[in-house]
Design an enzyme around this catalytic site. Sequence first.
Site, PDB file in Angstrom:
ATOM      1  N   SER A  50       0.795  -1.221   0.040  1.00  0.00           N
ATOM      2  CA  SER A  50       0.240   0.097  -0.022  1.00  0.00           C
ATOM      3  C   SER A  50       0.925   1.294  -0.117  1.00  0.00           C
ATOM      4  O   SER A  50       1.732   1.468  -0.727  1.00  0.00           O
ATOM      5  CB  SER A  50      -0.952  -0.138   1.209  1.00  0.00           C
ATOM      6  OG  SER A  50      -2.030   0.893   1.128  1.00  0.00           O
ATOM      7  N   ASP A 164      -5.347  -3.825  -2.429  1.00  0.00           N
ATOM      8  CA  ASP A 164      -4.322  -3.595  -1.252  1.00  0.00           C
ATOM      9  C   ASP A 164      -3.497  -5.027  -0.828  1.00  0.00           C
ATOM     10  O   ASP A 164      -4.184  -5.960  -0.317  1.00  0.00           O
ATOM     11  CB  ASP A 164      -4.921  -2.770  -0.359  1.00  0.00           C
ATOM     12  CG  ASP A 164      -4.101  -2.091   0.724  1.00  0.00           C
ATOM     13  OD1 ASP A 164      -2.999  -2.823   1.306  1.00  0.00           O
ATOM     14  OD2 ASP A 164      -4.232  -0.795   0.942  1.00  0.00           O
TER      15      ASP A 164
END
Length: 342
Positions: A50, A164
């Site tokens: 991320s 993610d």
Amino acid sequence: MATGNPTTGTGPTRVNLALGGGGARGYAHIGVLEVLEERGYEVASIAGTSMGALVGALYAAGTMHDYADWARGLTQRDVLRLLDPAFRAPGAIRATKVFAKVAELLGDRRIEDLPIPYTAVATDLTAGREVWFQRGPLSPAVRASIALPSFITPVVIDGRLLADGGLLNPIPVAATAATPADMTIAVSLAEEHLTGSASAAGPTAATAPVTAPLAGHELGGLRDNELIRTVTGWFAGIGDEEVDEAAEVIAPAPDDVTGVGVAGFGPAPMGMRTVQVLQLSVEALQAAVTRFRLAASPPDLLITVPRAAARALDFHRAEELITLGRARATAALDGEPPPPWP
């Protein structure tokens, strides 16, 4: 102050870095990297999830300081203008505008051409597996890794629906293991996740790295407008006491609770909205995954940033969070307790 290699006594200490996810708290990674640079450490490899993938990519590409200068100048209104609501897509925003500056700085670089070995970690939502990007175009790999469910739309790359990486690997220490180094440093952006003892049980075998394809496209679909208005409302300065008609209080009134022996539920925190419930749910899952991952692949040094330091979307607070990252890195490298927050 330069740091000598503890093994040979000469040359810089080589470190592998594992950078975790946590939305805007990822600015703290910039502060950590600044301190490592100032002390003469040599980054041998970087793996990120991320925001960790984003900052790690910028550092490996040599453009992190340019990004930091740009981010420091963002106001809350600037961030609001960067939002591009995804009215008919599976996420609150497409992140096209938010990611534009990053894409500009990364250019058309390929991962295998970076001077520092780099891994971006994403999650294949359909297969339920971790994906490592270690080859191919850099920018699409980072975009896949930052697609936090409910906030940023996932992307489709090479037929994979990617989101993610923090869903399955919040702090990707194992992804740095192939690179020789003197020590491994991990940075967690959710200090509270690490309280208590970690489970001795490790995760299942790591997914083999895959090659990042040349291009991808965003997946279309239906989208609830309430979530979009909630996210944009955060940046418009809506306070907890100003629950707009798009928000929904999630707790039932005690009179609505039925069932033998069931106590009445209390009210939800004032102003709590769907997007916040989703965020807290994801973070609760990541807490367990983080403990398992760190038990299986413990770093030599763990630098932590409090989850309370910022909300995931507080991207207008770069200066403050970079400074926090510097303070936390300095304390950890000096063997001192982390400074209290706030």
